[in-house]
Design a protein around this motif. Structure first.
Motif, PDB file in Angstrom:
ATOM      1  N   GLY A 103       0.799  -1.222   0.000  1.00 55.31           N
ATOM      2  CA  GLY A 103       0.000   0.000   0.000  1.00 55.31           C
ATOM      3  C   GLY A 103       0.831   1.270   0.000  1.00 55.31           C
ATOM      4  O   GLY A 103       1.802   1.408  -0.753  1.00 55.31           O
ATOM      5  N   ILE A 104       0.441   2.208   0.845  1.00 58.17           N
ATOM      6  CA  ILE A 104       1.064   3.535   0.885  1.00 58.17           C
ATOM      7  C   ILE A 104       2.563   3.447   1.201  1.00 58.17           C
ATOM      8  O   ILE A 104       3.346   4.267   0.740  1.00 58.17           O
ATOM      9  CB  ILE A 104       0.339   4.438   1.912  1.00 58.17           C
ATOM     10  CG1 ILE A 104       0.687   5.906   1.696  1.00 58.17           C
ATOM     11  CG2 ILE A 104       0.638   4.025   3.357  1.00 58.17           C
ATOM     12  CD1 ILE A 104       0.010   6.530   0.517  1.00 58.17           C
ATOM     13  N   TYR A 105       2.975   2.446   1.958  1.00 56.01           N
ATOM     14  CA  TYR A 105       4.403   2.314   2.261  1.00 56.01           C
ATOM     15  C   TYR A 105       5.220   2.112   0.984  1.00 56.01           C
ATOM     16  O   TYR A 105       6.335   2.622   0.866  1.00 56.01           O
ATOM     17  CB  TYR A 105       4.661   1.144   3.214  1.00 56.01           C
ATOM     18  CG  TYR A 105       4.358   1.443   4.660  1.00 56.01           C
ATOM     19  CD1 TYR A 105       4.414   2.731   5.171  1.00 56.01           C
ATOM     20  CD2 TYR A 105       4.027   0.411   5.540  1.00 56.01           C
ATOM     21  CE1 TYR A 105       4.136   2.995   6.498  1.00 56.01           C
ATOM     22  CE2 TYR A 105       3.754   0.658   6.879  1.00 56.01           C
ATOM     23  CZ  TYR A 105       3.815   1.959   7.354  1.00 56.01           C
ATOM     24  OH  TYR A 105       3.546   2.220   8.662  1.00 56.01           O
ATOM     25  N   LEU A 121       4.439   3.226  -1.971  1.00 56.35           N
ATOM     26  CA  LEU A 121       4.501   4.528  -2.645  1.00 56.35           C
ATOM     27  C   LEU A 121       5.573   5.411  -2.005  1.00 56.35           C
ATOM     28  O   LEU A 121       6.347   6.075  -2.686  1.00 56.35           O
ATOM     29  CB  LEU A 121       3.139   5.228  -2.572  1.00 56.35           C
ATOM     30  CG  LEU A 121       3.040   6.577  -3.299  1.00 56.35           C
ATOM     31  CD1 LEU A 121       3.148   6.389  -4.809  1.00 56.35           C
ATOM     32  CD2 LEU A 121       1.746   7.302  -2.953  1.00 56.35           C
TER      33      LEU A 121
END
Lengths: 308, 283
Positions: free
Chosen positions: B170-172, B174
Motif C-alpha cells: 500500500g502507501i508504504y 509509494l
C-alpha cells in the motif's frame, strides 16, 4: 438519503406552486436527512470513501484558493514546453503571509475537464510545480500543495517528454528545499502523480480523502483479475485518512462537515485554513536545518521491515 | 487491414531468467539455437542478433564487478507485511514463494564492491522476485546503500528491473519512492556520482523515482522503460502504440538516457564514467 432529498425537493416545489406552508413537514424531513447523513458518513466503507473523495461536487484547489487565501496571482508554464492546466500554482496570502500554493486541478464539467485533463498532469505540469517551488525557495516563502489527482497521465506525449523523470525530479528536489512544505490531500491522492507534490514536512488529509499507491480498480484488475473486486481492493490497500494516520503517514486529519466537503465548501475551507495556519506557523518556528533534518528523518522512517 | 498486422506479442511475466538447463537455448530475438555455456560467457547476449536475455541479480554482479569483490549488505532484511494484505492469496505466501524461487529475501541485492578497482556501492534488482517490485525492503535497502555510499564516499550504481511499486504494501510502497529520492538528494549535495543502469523492464514507481535520477542513465538495448506500462497507456488512449515505443532507442531519442549500452560493455563504460565523475573536488 436521495429519497428524502427528493421528498424535500418535491415538498418545496409544491409549496412554491400552491403557496402552502410546509415548514413543519420540511423541518421533520430535514432532521431525518441530517441524522441519516451523519450515520452514513460515520460508517463509510473504504470504497465509499473513494467515491466521496471523487465526488463531482467536491471542492477543488481553486475553490480553496478563493476561500482560504487572498491576493492570489496565478503563475503559468514550465518555460520549456507549455502550461499544464491540470496543475495550478502561484503566489497567495495566508493571513497576510506570502506563500506559494500549488495544486492539482480537476474540471467541474466536461469542457473544463478536457482543459484540465481530469486533473491528470503531464510532465510539464510537474516541471511547472518545481519551477514555482524553486521560486518560493528563492524568496524564502512556504510552499503549500493540494493533492487531488487520479494519477499522472499515462499517454504517448507524457512518456515522450519524460513523465517518470519529471516526477522523480520533484521527489528529489522537494527533499532539498529549505523552506517549509505542507501538503494537503483534498480528494484523490493517486500514486506517483500525487506524491510528486507530496514530499513535505507535514502531510495533512481531509477526512474523506484517500491516498494510495494504485486505484482500487487498478489493484483489483491486477491482483483479483477483475475490476469488479474494487471494494475488496479498497479495503486491502488501507487508503483512508484514518488508515494513513495509523500507518504514520498522515500527520493530521482535517474533519469534514456532516455529509462531506461537497455539502459545505465554506465550512471545509474554514477547517482547512485553520490547519494550514497552524502547520505553517509551527514549521516557520524551526530553522531550515532542523526542518530539513526532520523531513529526511520522516521519509527515511517510512515503511515496515524486519531485521534478521 | 487488421489481418496484415503483425500479431502483437502478449506481455508476459514469464521468467526468462530461468533459462532451461539444457545444453542449447533458442534465442527469443532471432530464433537461433545457441550453445548455453557460450551464451553465459557472453553475458547472455545473443551473438547473432544481440538480443539481451533477462538475467539474475547474481549475473549482473558477476558481469559488472571485480571477481569476488562483492560484499553483500542487509541481505537479511525482510518484509513485515504491514497491511496484512490478502488478495487471491496472502502476500506472505507470495513472499515465501518468491524467496523459494530466487533464494533471496527480497527484490534487490546491495553491497560494497569494486568495479575495475574503483570502490563502489552497488544495488541490483531482481525481476524474478514479485516482478522486481519496490516495497519497504527494497526502499530501505537502497536508502541504507545510499547512506553507506555517503559515509564511505563511494559512487552509487543501481541496476533496475521492476514493474513498479509493490501494491501489497500500500502507501508504504509509494513512500519508498520519496525515501529513495530523498537519499539521492543527499548524495547529490555531497557530490557523489550515481550511475543508473536500466534493464528490461523498468516501469512505474521505480522509473519515477531513483532509476531516472542518475547523473548518468544507461539502458540496455531493447529494454522497455517507462512510467506507465504499455497496456495501461493503450487502455487509456484506446489506440495501439507504435513499434519501439518506450524501448531503449526511443528513450535515447527523447533524451531520457545518456547511452544505450550493450551489456558486454557495461562494466567498461561505467568504469570510464566513474573515472570522470569520481573524487573530483566540489567547489
Amino acid at each position: 438519503m436521495v429519497e428524502i432529498q427528493e421528498q424535500i425537493d418535491g415538498l418545496l416545489d409544491l409549496a412554491e406552486r400552491k403557496g402552502i406552508d410546509v415548514s413543519g413537514e420540511l423541518s421533520g424531513l430535514r432532521q431525518k436527512l441530517e441524522v441519516i447523513r451523519e450515520a452514513t458518513y460515520r460508517n463509510l466503507r473504504p470504497i465509499d470513501q473513494v467515491q466521496v473523495a471523487r465526488h463531482p461536487r467536491r471542492p477543488y484547489t481553486c475553490d480553496y484558493l478563493e476561500r482560504v487565501f487572498t491576493d492570489w496571482i496565478e503563475l503559468h508554464g514550465d518555460r520549456a514546453f507549455r502550461d499544464d492546466a491540470a496543475i495550478v500554482g502561484g503566489w497567495a496570502r495566508l493571513d497576510g503571509r506570502s506563500v506559494m500554493v500549488i495544486g492539482h486541478q480537476k474540471g467541474r464539467d466536461m469542457k473544463d475537464n478536457l482543459h484540465r485533463n481530469f486533473g491528470m498532469p503531464h510532465p510539464e505540469g510537474y516541471r511547472k510545480a518545481l519551477r514555482l517551488m524553486r521560486l518560493a525557495e528563492k524568496f524564502g516563502r512556504p510552499v503549500i500543495t493540494f493533492i487531488d489527482t487520479p494519477g499522472a497521465y499515462p499517454g504517448i506525449g507524457a512518456e515522450k517528454r519524460g513523465q517518470a523523470e519529471a516526477i522523480a525530479m520533484n521527489l528529489r528536489e522537494m527533499a532539498r528545499l529549505r523552506v517549509p512544505l505542507v501538503s494537503v490531500v483534498i480528494g484523490e491522492g493517486g500514486s506517483g502523480g500525487a506524491l510528486a507534490l507530496g514530499v513535505t514536512d507535514r502531510i495533512l488529509m481531509l477526512e474523506h480523502s484517500v491516498y494510495s499507491v494504485i486505484s482500487p480498480e487498478g489493484c483489483a484488475a491486477i491482483l483479483w483479475r477483475s475490476a469488479d473486486h474494487r471494494d475488496r481492493a479498497a479495503e486491502a490497500l488501507k487508503l483512508t485518512s484514518s488508515d494513513l494516520t495509523r500507518l504514520g503517514i498522515c500527520d493530521e486529519v482535517i474533519p469534514e462537515p456532516a455529509g462531506g466537503a461537497h455539502a459545505d465548501w465554506d465550512g471545509t475551507a474554514t477547517a482547512l485554513g485553520e490547519a494550514l495556519r497552524r502547520a505553517v506557523t509551527e514549521l516557520q518556528a524551526l530553522d531550515p536545518e532542523q526542518r530539513m533534518a526532520a523531513r529526511h528523518a520522516k521519509y527515511e522512517a517510512m515503511g515496515a521491515w524486519q531485521e534478521a | 487491414m487488421a489481418w496484415f498486422r503483425k500479431p502483437k506479442k502478449p506481455l508476459t511475466s514469464s521468467d526468462k531468467r530461468d533459462l532451461p538447463s539444457d545444453v542449447f537455448v533458442k534465442c527469443d530475438g532471432c530464433g537461433e539455437i545457441l550453445y548455453r555455456e557460450k551464451l553465459a560467457q557472453g553475458g547472455y547476449v545473443c551473438p547473432h542478433c544481440a538480443h539481451h536475455f533477462r538475467i539474475s541479480a547474481d549475473a549482473y554482479i558477476r558481469l559488472l564487478l571485480d571477481d569476488d569483490s562483492f560484499q553483500e549488505t542487509e541481505s537479511e532484511l525482510t518484509s513485515a507485511d504491514p497491511l496484512e494484505f490478502t488478495d487471491l492469496k496472502p502476500y506472505v505466501d507470495r513472499l515465501v514463494a518468491a524467496r523459494k524461487k530466487t533464494g533471496r529475501a527480497d527484490a534487490i541485492r546491495t553491497g560494497r564492491a569494486t568495479l575495475e578497482e574503483i570502490p563502489v556501492a552497488l544495488g541490483v534488482m531482481d525481476f524474478a522476485f514479485i516482478g522486481g517490485s519496490m516495497g519497504s525492503v527494497v526502499g530501505e535497502k537502497i536508502a541504507r546503500l545510499g547512506r553507506l555510499a555517503l559515509e564511505e564516499g563511494r559512487p552509487l550504481i543501481l541496476v533496475s528491473a521492476s514493474g513498479g511499486a509493490r501494491m501489497m504494501e500500500g502507501i508504504y510502497s509509494l513512500m519508498q519512492m520519496a525515501k529513495t529520492s530523498a537519499v539521492l538528494a543527499r548524495l547529490h549535495e555531497a557530490g557523489l556520482p550515481f550511475v543508473s543502469i536500466l534493464t528490461h523492464p523498468t516501469t512505474g514507481g521505480v522509473t519515477a523515482s531513483f532509476a531516472m535520477l542518475g547523473d548518468v542513465n544507461l539502458v540496455e538495448p531493447g529494454a522497455l522503460v517507462g512510467f506507465a506500462g504499455p497496456r495501461v497507456i493503450e487502455e487509456t488512449i484506446r489506440q495501439e502504440l507504435p513499434d519501439g515505443f518506450q524501448r531503449a532507442e526511443f528513450l535515447l531519442e527523447h533524451g531520457m538516457v545518456d547511452q544505450v549500452v550493450d551489456r558486454r560493455e557495461l562494466r567498461a563504460t561505467t568504469a570510464r564514467l566513474l573515472r570522470h565523475m569520481n573524487g573530483g573536488p566540489r567547489e
